[in-house]
Design a protein around this motif. Structure first.
Motif, PDB file in Angstrom:
ATOM      1  N   ARG A  65      73.348  62.053  48.790  1.00 39.50           N
ATOM      2  CA  ARG A  65      72.707  60.646  48.768  1.00 39.50           C
ATOM      3  C   ARG A  65      71.123  60.987  48.548  1.00 39.50           C
ATOM      4  O   ARG A  65      70.560  60.174  47.743  1.00 39.50           O
TER       5      ARG A  65
ATOM      6  N   GLU B 260      74.124  53.216  60.568  1.00 35.10           N
ATOM      7  CA  GLU B 260      73.657  53.616  59.261  1.00 35.10           C
ATOM      8  C   GLU B 260      73.579  55.086  59.101  1.00 35.10           C
ATOM      9  O   GLU B 260      73.859  55.587  57.986  1.00 35.10           O
TER      10      GLU B 260
ATOM     11  N   GLU C 103      75.490  57.369  56.262  1.00 35.04           N
ATOM     12  CA  GLU C 103      74.726  57.726  55.279  1.00 35.04           C
ATOM     13  C   GLU C 103      74.222  59.262  55.426  1.00 35.04           C
ATOM     14  O   GLU C 103      73.948  59.887  54.191  1.00 35.04           O
TER      15      GLU C 103
END
Length: 593
Positions: free
Chosen positions: A362, A448, A452
């Motif tokens: 990411r 989240e 992530e």
């Protein structure tokens, strides 16, 4: 035939519960009142009680300063939460049959319920011979072709072989040596055989005992543990549960076979309720024994309260710990429905291997070195305090070691210089120190973060959960989100005013109920409330212990005999490096306070 309560409980097979006992004689006179754990009960001669369960309440420990073969001297009383980790000493007295093992040793589906034994002689089965001295794993007890047997296994050449042994199998079976370590509570629940004592050796302490330590200073000898049981019983015409210690001077007689047990209420633990089939839900129950606590819903679950239990299920929680340099730390289980928001906090990494674990697709991991490292190989980079790196990927590299070429694992990084980047290789075993540089100012929901980023992950609550009166996480200066776990829950509400429903944990709540023959008015539960659950150090230890195998960096090869001169701090370090290092120092000081 009458026996002391202590002897009766020590010889009682839990599978034979419940048992109805009649008080024969003791130190308690007619009509005397006995109080235990806040419950009063009359233990007069002739009184009838139904024993529904028993568990070890405390341990009497005989102290041996040297080893298990030495003379045991003083006796001390140890509570089950007494700190420390202990190794179990194998019992030298053999069991004469498989049936005796199943009656005296805890065998169950949990990770603790798989004891190991060996036979003093070969056991010949239809298609397998168990050799003398070979370790046999006992996995479960069940009926096989109409005969009760134990499902067992042996491991040979890394291959597992399964087989069954009937309870009628005789021989001499000895406990195998156990290289695991356990808390005192785990030993009490799983590692003390019925009608036998258990010798343990202190391995190491978990934390300082607040009260006066009953063990000698710097004790590293053995303890012989004798259990004292807490007996859970129901009395006629009462809706609560009474608790009696097994070492009371009371004589009892088992009259189960000639007494109608249905005249007593049947208490169920939350585990008992959870084991019911899904078709039996929803159900109405009355609380016989409630948990302690001022937070909802625990303050609503008092004795006599009627509740609706809608369903059982598994739910996800995030295990989190307070970030602080000293102990004790606070630990929490956070539901995915938590409505607060988090901001990221810098993570610290002790080795290059930890950088590899934390690396994600990411974003690029940006770190500053907080500890210098001198590489023993000229092909690899030596790190100075203040060096900045962008972590790239794991790879292998060929190095010269003692005149020979050797391939080792390395971490490819880009060193950030004043106006350029330099590709460097760090040995994966590198024992250094790094702190993360956070560029991300976004506020995240818990879901989240789990989606992530890779846990563990450091955060701080930036917006508290406004749906609850008091958000316990908001006051914590920093949290490490450690991992996601799955746990068992029951969904309940008040039967009289079902305005909201609550999730209650099955295995961490000491609570008993009895079922009522009432119809549930509303099959669908009202709005569900979930809470952040603060757990004890012991509960945290139990949750974490076997969730994941601990990852260790590869072993470090020996250093070269000639020490390399330390590399000076880079002159091109920017103010941000100083700021990060100072912030790390301040953060450590704050969390220590």
């Amino acid at each position: 035939m009458a026996s002391t309560l202590e002897n009766f409980i020590h010889s009682l097979d839990p599978r034979a519960l419940p048992r109805v006992l009649q008080i024969q004689s003791g130190i308690y006179f007619q009509g005397s009142i006995y109080e235990m754990f806040g419950n009063e009960c009359c233990l007069s001669t002739g009184e009838v009680i139904k024993v529904t369960g028993f568990k070890i309440n405390k341990l009497i420990a005989s102290i041996c300063e040297n080893n298990e073969d030495s003379q045991f001297s003083a006796k001390v009383e140890l509570p089950l939460n007494f700190p420390g980790l202990y190794k179990v000493v194998a019992d030298k007295t053999p069991y004469i049959s498989i049936e005796e093992i199943t009656k005296k040793v805890a065998i169950g589906s949990t990770r603790f319920g798989h004891p190991c034994f060996y036979s003093s002689e070969d056991i010949k089965l239809a298609n397998l011979t168990i050799k003398q001295g070979e370790q046999i794993n006992f996995n479960s007890v069940e009926e096989v072709n109409g005969t009760m047997a134990v499902n067992c296994g042996v491991v040979r050449n890394n291959q597992s072989h399964s087989f069954t042994l009937p309870l009628s199998q005789e021989g001499k079976f000895y406990e195998c040596e156990d290289d695991q370590i356990y808390t005192l509570k785990e030993i009490a629940e799983w590692k003390i055989p019925r009608c036998r004592n258990r010798i343990v050796k202190l391995s190491n302490t978990l934390h300082t005992w607040d009260s006066s330590n009953p063990l000698p200073d710097n004790f590293d000898g053995c303890l012989i543990l004798t259990p004292v049981y807490e007996v859970q019983a129901v009395m006629k015409f009462r809706k609560d549960i009474v608790h009696i210690l097994s070492d009371l001077d009371v004589e009892v007689k088992d009259i189960t076979d000639c007494y109608d047990t249905s005249s007593f209420l049947q208490p169920l633990s939350l585990e008992d309720v959870f084991e019911r089939t899904s078709k039996e839900f929803p159900m109405i129950a009355e609380v016989m024994e409630g948990p302690l606590g001022r937070q909802k819903p625990y303050n609503l679950l008092h004795i006599g309260k009627e509740i609706v239990i809608y369903k059982k299920y598994q739910a996800t929680r995030v295990l989190a710990s307070e970030i602080r340099s000293d102990s004790p730390k606070r630990h929490f289980l956070i539901p995915m429905t938590y409505k607060g928001k988090f901001k990221r906090r810098p993570r610290e990494f002790p080795t290059a291997y930890d950088l590899e674990i934390a690396r994600s697709e990411r974003e690029q991991l940006h770190v500053v070195a907080t500890k210098a490292f001198d590489s023993p190989h000229t092909e690899l980079f030596s790190v100075s305090v203040g060096d900045q790196f962008l972590v790239q990927q794991r790879q292998t590299s060929e190095v010269l070691y003692e005149g020979r070429k050797k391939v080792i694992d390395v971490l490819a990084c880009e060193q950030i210089l004043s106006d350029t980047y330099k590709e460097v290789l760090l040995p994966m075993y590198m024992e250094g120190g790094f702190v993360e540089v956070i560029h991300d100012k976004k506020q995240y929901q818990l879901s989240e973060i789990c989606k992530e980023f890779r846990l563990p992950f450091n955060v701080k609550v930036s917006v508290r959960d406004l749906s609850v009166k008091e958000d316990v996480l908001a006051a914590v200066p920093g949290l490490q989100l450690e991992e996601e776990i799955t746990d068992s829950y029951l969904l309940i509400s008040s039967a009289s005013s079902p305005v909201e429903s609550w999730e209650i944990p099955v295995y961490r709540l000491n609570m008993s109920v009895h079922l009522l023959s009432k119809d549930v008015q509303a099959v669908l539960p009202p709005m569900t409330k979930t809470t952040v659950e603060e757990i004890s150090e012991e509960e945290y230890y139990m949750v974490r212990r076997f969730e994941n195998q601990t990852l260790h960096p590869p072993p470090r090869p020996p250093k070269k005999p000639a020490a390399l001169a330390p590399k000076p701090v880079s002159a091109v370090s920017k103010q941000v490096i100083s700021d990060v290092l100072q912030a790390t120092k301040r953060w450590s000081e704050q969390t220590a306070g």
